[in-house]
Write a protein that holds these residues in place. Structure first.
Motif, PDB file in Angstrom:
ATOM      1  N   TRP A  56       0.888  -1.045  -0.248  1.00  0.00           N
ATOM      2  CA  TRP A  56       0.018   0.131  -0.052  1.00  0.00           C
ATOM      3  C   TRP A  56       0.954   1.319   0.019  1.00  0.00           C
ATOM      4  O   TRP A  56       2.070   1.179   0.465  1.00  0.00           O
ATOM      5  N   ARG A  66      -4.716   6.313  -0.546  1.00  0.00           N
ATOM      6  CA  ARG A  66      -3.792   5.231  -0.262  1.00  0.00           C
ATOM      7  C   ARG A  66      -4.118   4.074  -0.930  1.00  0.00           C
ATOM      8  O   ARG A  66      -5.327   3.523  -0.785  1.00  0.00           O
ATOM      9  N   ALA A  85      -3.216   0.286  -3.358  1.00  0.00           N
ATOM     10  CA  ALA A  85      -2.396  -0.904  -3.173  1.00  0.00           C
ATOM     11  C   ALA A  85      -1.956  -1.206  -4.663  1.00  0.00           C
ATOM     12  O   ALA A  85      -2.473  -0.918  -5.560  1.00  0.00           O
ATOM     13  N   THR A  96      -7.706   5.408   2.644  1.00  0.00           N
ATOM     14  CA  THR A  96      -7.602   4.046   2.043  1.00  0.00           C
ATOM     15  C   THR A  96      -8.501   3.797   0.773  1.00  0.00           C
ATOM     16  O   THR A  96     -10.046   4.395   0.943  1.00  0.00           O
ATOM     17  N   TRP A 155      -9.246  -2.152  -1.854  1.00  0.00           N
ATOM     18  CA  TRP A 155      -9.526  -2.834  -0.620  1.00  0.00           C
ATOM     19  C   TRP A 155     -10.438  -3.936  -1.201  1.00  0.00           C
ATOM     20  O   TRP A 155     -10.071  -5.352  -0.811  1.00  0.00           O
TER      21      TRP A 155
END
Length: 73
Positions: free
Chosen positions: A11, A18, A20, A61, A66
């Protein structure tokens, strides 16, 4: 492991949140454009820099990244 055998690199907070990234994106040559798992495009220059600690707190995030990871479980 991601489809195609790619592995999650990490990440990373970037300008848009944020996200991945897979290991290929993390290891790409400087000056290229790479995609987060959600499809957001960033430069490898931004991805490979060391993010300031405040960026880990300030940036949200990415829920699309996610969800990609959660779907692999």
């Amino acid at each position: 492991m991601l489809p195609g055998g790619a592995k999650i690199g990490r990440w990373q907070p970037v300008i848009s949140g944020r996200h991945a990234f897979d290991s290929a994106a993390r290891n790409a040559e400087p000056g290229l454009a790479v995609n987060a798992l959600c499809g957001v495009e960033v430069s490898t220059d931004e991805l490979q820099r060391i993010a300031p600690e405040i960026a880990w707190i300030r940036e949200d995030t990415c829920m699309a990244c996610w969800q990609v990871l959660a779907s692999l479980q």
